[in-house]
Design an enzyme around this catalytic site. Structure first.
Site, PDB file in Angstrom:
ATOM      1  CG  ASN A 179      -2.187  -0.820   0.931  1.00 51.01           C
ATOM      2  OD1 ASN A 179      -3.060  -0.405   0.172  1.00 51.01           O
ATOM      3  ND2 ASN A 179      -2.245  -2.005   1.512  1.00 51.01           N
ATOM      4  CG  HIS A 204     -10.140  -3.657   8.103  1.00 55.13           C
ATOM      5  ND1 HIS A 204      -9.304  -4.221   9.054  1.00 55.13           N
ATOM      6  CD2 HIS A 204     -11.165  -4.526   7.923  1.00 55.13           C
ATOM      7  CE1 HIS A 204      -9.813  -5.379   9.441  1.00 55.13           C
ATOM      8  NE2 HIS A 204     -10.947  -5.590   8.777  1.00 55.13           N
ATOM      9  CB  VAL A 256      -9.978  -2.311  16.926  1.00 54.73           C
ATOM     10  CG1 VAL A 256      -9.322  -2.936  15.702  1.00 54.73           C
ATOM     11  CG2 VAL A 256      -8.956  -2.137  18.029  1.00 54.73           C
ATOM     12  CD  GLU A 259      -5.806  -3.634   1.218  1.00 54.23           C
ATOM     13  OE1 GLU A 259      -6.384  -4.025   2.236  1.00 54.23           O
ATOM     14  OE2 GLU A 259      -4.571  -3.795   1.046  1.00 54.23           O
TER      15      GLU A 259
HETATM   16  C1  GAR Z   1      -3.268  -4.838   3.834  1.00 51.43           C
HETATM   17  O1  GAR Z   1      -4.053  -5.788   3.159  1.00 51.43           O
HETATM   18  C2  GAR Z   1      -4.098  -4.099   4.862  1.00 51.43           C
HETATM   19  O2  GAR Z   1      -5.424  -3.958   4.489  1.00 51.43           O
HETATM   20  C3  GAR Z   1      -3.952  -5.010   6.053  1.00 51.43           C
HETATM   21  O3  GAR Z   1      -2.606  -5.399   6.039  1.00 51.43           O
HETATM   22  C4  GAR Z   1      -2.178  -5.496   4.684  1.00 51.43           C
HETATM   23  C5  GAR Z   1      -0.846  -4.785   4.538  1.00 51.43           C
HETATM   24  O4  GAR Z   1      -0.281  -5.034   3.298  1.00 51.43           O
HETATM   25  N1  GAR Z   1      -4.295  -4.319   7.242  1.00 51.43           N
HETATM   26  C6  GAR Z   1      -5.008  -4.857   8.227  1.00 51.43           C
HETATM   27  O5  GAR Z   1      -5.392  -6.008   8.219  1.00 51.43           O
HETATM   28  C7  GAR Z   1      -5.300  -3.898   9.376  1.00 51.43           C
HETATM   29  N2  GAR Z   1      -6.325  -4.431  10.220  1.00 51.43           N
HETATM   30  P1  GAR Z   1       0.928  -4.168   2.750  1.00 51.43           P
HETATM   31  O6  GAR Z   1       2.019  -4.170   3.825  1.00 51.43           O
HETATM   32  O7  GAR Z   1       1.355  -4.895   1.512  1.00 51.43           O
HETATM   33  O8  GAR Z   1       0.408  -2.794   2.463  1.00 51.43           O
END
Ligand code: GAR
Length: 203
Positions: free
Chosen positions: A19, A116, A151, A181
């Site tokens: 992200n 999320h 949360v 995302e």
């Molecule tokens: C993402 O899919 C984000 O939505 C999730 O962690 C991943 C990080 O990916 N976040 C959660 O689950 C927060 N509750 P990345 O490091 O490749 O961006």
């Protein structure tokens, strides 16, 4: 040329940083008018830190502390101080897997965004894509929302829907959600900046 000061984003992440990479791409291509002075992680081996170093962005690693899922108040205060030192305007959680309890929320009230991997309020918490698969639903997605003490519960700023297809594994589904995302997060950040939502407490 636009002479207005760019909004400074402080990015926090615990994982590989895809992200963050999408946000960087959007800045580089001019779709997102912001700058990132610092990336902070709770894990020194997180891929997001490596990506930040490659992009010549300053990095910081939080003290480990005694708990795995949240930060002791002193460490959260150090985190807030670090963000202030870099004059961060808006905090962007990009896969930051620690619950924020207080000091950071007090230091940046109404200025912390999270992404999320579900259509909130459905499937809060860990590995939301697995929860969706196990629940047998046919659609999930991702949500960008303001961070509040409870949360995964703050006001929602944007969502993108993602289908669940026959034969999906948790990995395949998470990858499909992440594609969404990477579109959604930079767009929502830009819209928050355009509407100056980070300058005052939202309702
Ligand atoms: C993402 O899919 C984000 O939505 C999730 O962690 C991943 C990080 O990916 N976040 C959660 O689950 C927060 N509750 P990345 O490091 O490749 O961006």
């Amino acid at each position: 040329m636009n002479s207005r000061k760019r909004v400074l984003l402080g990015v926090l992440g615990s994982g590989r940083g895809s992200n963050f990479a999408a946000i960087l791409d959007s800045i580089a291509s001019g779709r997102l008018s912001a700058s990132i002075p610092v990336v902070i992680s709770d894990r020194e081996d997180a891929g997001i830190l490596e990506l930040a170093r490659e992009a010549k962005i300053q990095t910081a690693v939080l003290r480990q502390g005694r708990f795995r899922t949240w930060l002791e108040p002193e460490i959260e205060e150090e985190l807030a101080q670090c963000l202030r030192r870099f004059q961060v305007d808006l905090v962007v959680l990009a896969g930051f897997l620690r619950v924020l309890k207080g000091p950071l929320l007090a230091a940046y009230p109404g200025k912390i965004l999270n992404i999320h991997p579900s259509l909130l309020p459905a499937f809060k918490g860990k590995e939301a894509w697995k929860q969706a698969l196990e629940a047998g639903v046919t659609e999930t997605g991702c949500t960008v929302h303001w961070v509040e003490p409870e949360v995964d519960s703050g006001p929602i700023l944007g969502q993108e829907r993602v289908p669940i297809l026959p034969g999906d594994t948790p990995e395949i589904l998470h990858a499909r959600i992440q594609e969404a995302e990477h579109r959604l997060y930079p767009e929502v950040i830009q819209s928050v900046i355009d509407r100056k939502l980070w300058q005052g407490i939202h309702s």
